[in-house]
Design a protein around this motif. Structure first.
Motif, PDB file in Angstrom:
ATOM      1  N   CYS A  51      57.762  46.425  31.738  1.00 53.78           N
ATOM      2  CA  CYS A  51      56.626  45.773  31.069  1.00 53.78           C
ATOM      3  C   CYS A  51      56.213  46.457  29.775  1.00 53.78           C
ATOM      4  CB  CYS A  51      55.426  45.668  32.012  1.00 53.78           C
ATOM      5  SG  CYS A  51      55.723  44.661  33.471  1.00 53.78           S
ATOM      6  N   ARG A  52      57.124  47.075  29.078  1.00 52.82           N
ATOM      7  CA  ARG A  52      56.798  47.770  27.837  1.00 52.82           C
ATOM      8  C   ARG A  52      57.269  47.016  26.596  1.00 52.82           C
ATOM      9  NH1 ARG A  52      54.783  52.665  29.351  1.00 52.82           N
ATOM     10  NH2 ARG A  52      55.469  53.495  31.342  1.00 52.82           N
ATOM     11  N   THR A  53      57.685  45.764  26.765  1.00 49.82           N
ATOM     12  CA  THR A  53      58.075  44.951  25.622  1.00 49.82           C
ATOM     13  C   THR A  53      56.860  44.144  25.185  1.00 49.82           C
ATOM     14  OG1 THR A  53      60.329  44.809  26.471  1.00 49.82           O
ATOM     15  CG2 THR A  53      59.702  43.210  24.792  1.00 49.82           C
ATOM     16  N   SER A  54      56.561  44.195  23.905  1.00 49.81           N
ATOM     17  CA  SER A  54      55.370  43.506  23.392  1.00 49.81           C
ATOM     18  C   SER A  54      55.575  41.995  23.385  1.00 49.81           C
ATOM     19  CB  SER A  54      55.060  43.987  21.970  1.00 49.81           C
ATOM     20  OG  SER A  54      56.050  43.506  21.078  1.00 49.81           O
ATOM     21  N   LEU A 142      50.616  47.136  31.814  1.00 47.87           N
ATOM     22  CA  LEU A 142      50.222  45.987  32.623  1.00 47.87           C
ATOM     23  C   LEU A 142      48.883  45.463  32.106  1.00 47.87           C
ATOM     24  CD1 LEU A 142      51.176  47.415  36.124  1.00 47.87           C
ATOM     25  CD2 LEU A 142      52.549  45.992  34.599  1.00 47.87           C
ATOM     26  N   ASP A 143      48.890  44.211  31.680  1.00 46.33           N
ATOM     27  CA  ASP A 143      47.693  43.572  31.160  1.00 46.33           C
ATOM     28  C   ASP A 143      47.781  42.085  31.463  1.00 46.33           C
ATOM     29  OD1 ASP A 143      49.567  42.569  29.315  1.00 46.33           O
ATOM     30  OD2 ASP A 143      48.944  43.911  27.713  1.00 46.33           O
ATOM     31  N   ASP A 144      47.028  41.252  30.742  1.00 43.40           N
ATOM     32  CA  ASP A 144      47.037  39.812  31.006  1.00 43.40           C
ATOM     33  C   ASP A 144      48.386  39.160  30.715  1.00 43.40           C
ATOM     34  OD1 ASP A 144      44.411  39.953  31.780  1.00 43.40           O
ATOM     35  OD2 ASP A 144      43.607  39.298  29.848  1.00 43.40           O
ATOM     36  N   GLU A 167      56.997  40.339  34.790  1.00 42.34           N
ATOM     37  CA  GLU A 167      56.773  38.939  34.458  1.00 42.34           C
ATOM     38  C   GLU A 167      55.971  38.910  33.163  1.00 42.34           C
ATOM     39  OE1 GLU A 167      55.681  35.779  37.386  1.00 42.34           O
ATOM     40  OE2 GLU A 167      53.754  35.953  36.317  1.00 42.34           O
ATOM     41  N   TYR A 168      56.453  38.148  32.206  1.00 43.11           N
ATOM     42  CA  TYR A 168      55.799  38.003  30.911  1.00 43.11           C
ATOM     43  C   TYR A 168      55.053  36.678  30.922  1.00 43.11           C
ATOM     44  CZ  TYR A 168      58.383  42.094  29.551  1.00 43.11           C
ATOM     45  OH  TYR A 168      58.854  43.383  29.492  1.00 43.11           O
TER      46      TYR A 168
END
Length: 188
Positions: A51-54, A142-144, A167-168
């Protein structure tokens, strides 16, 4: 005496020429290059799994993976229809969330590591990894728009295995919609 003065003058002139040449060489010599600054290597795949891809970079993920890992992401090992998923086999294992595997599953909005372990084992490793990372937090990974997902594999070839990754949550995102894969796009 004249002779010794002449010899002394010649010796002094020779010494001055030698010193002058040494000084000139030191002035003309280019400065030594500075040592290269250390560059932090990043791994696009591991960043996507953790989850570190913008949001701005996720849409071109598959194209970047094909450039960076051409032997691994040019051809899928297996494709699934419902839900749409592509399975890629890596040359060697990668580590994400405390789990290791050599198979990557890409869906429309997920990048997952296929772990050769039941969900209980993979979840325990994940929890241990999160506990160990308390000293180095996820830095807002991890955010929205980013969610950690873990679930048991149900597709053929994935039973008794676990899918773990990111999950993006971005409207309209389809990681599988790639111009290089035009065969996926239905024609009217």
């Amino acid at each position: 005496m004249r002779r010794s003065n002449r010899n002394a003058t010649l010796a002094l002139a020779s010494a001055l020429l030698a010193v002058s040449a040494t000084l000139e060489a030191q002035v003309i010599a280019p400065p030594s290059p500075a040592p290269p600054s250390p560059v932090q290597a990043t791994d696009t795949l591991v960043d996507a799994l953790t989850c570190r891809t913008s949001a701005g970079d996720i849409a071109g993920l598959l194209s970047r993976l094909r450039r960076e890992r051409p032997a691994e992401f040019v051809q899928t090992e297996r494709q699934y229809g419902t839900p749409k998923m592509d399975l890629y086999r890596l040359d060697g294992p990668v580590d994400a969330w405390g789990n290791e595997g050599d198979a990557i599953v890409v869906t429309d909005n997920r990048v997952l590591l296929l772990v050769d372990a039941p969900i209980d084992t993979a979840s325990a490793r994940l929890e241990q990894s999160l506990e160990d990372s308390r000293d180095t937090p996820l830095s807002g990974a991890l955010d929205d728009l980013h969610a950690l997902v873990v679930y048991a594999g149900e597709q053929p070839g994935m039973q008794e295995r676990t899918l773990i990754g990111c999950e993006y949550r971005m409207p309209g995102l389809s990681l599988l919609a790639n111009p290089d894969d035009a065969w996926r796009t239905p024609t009217p």
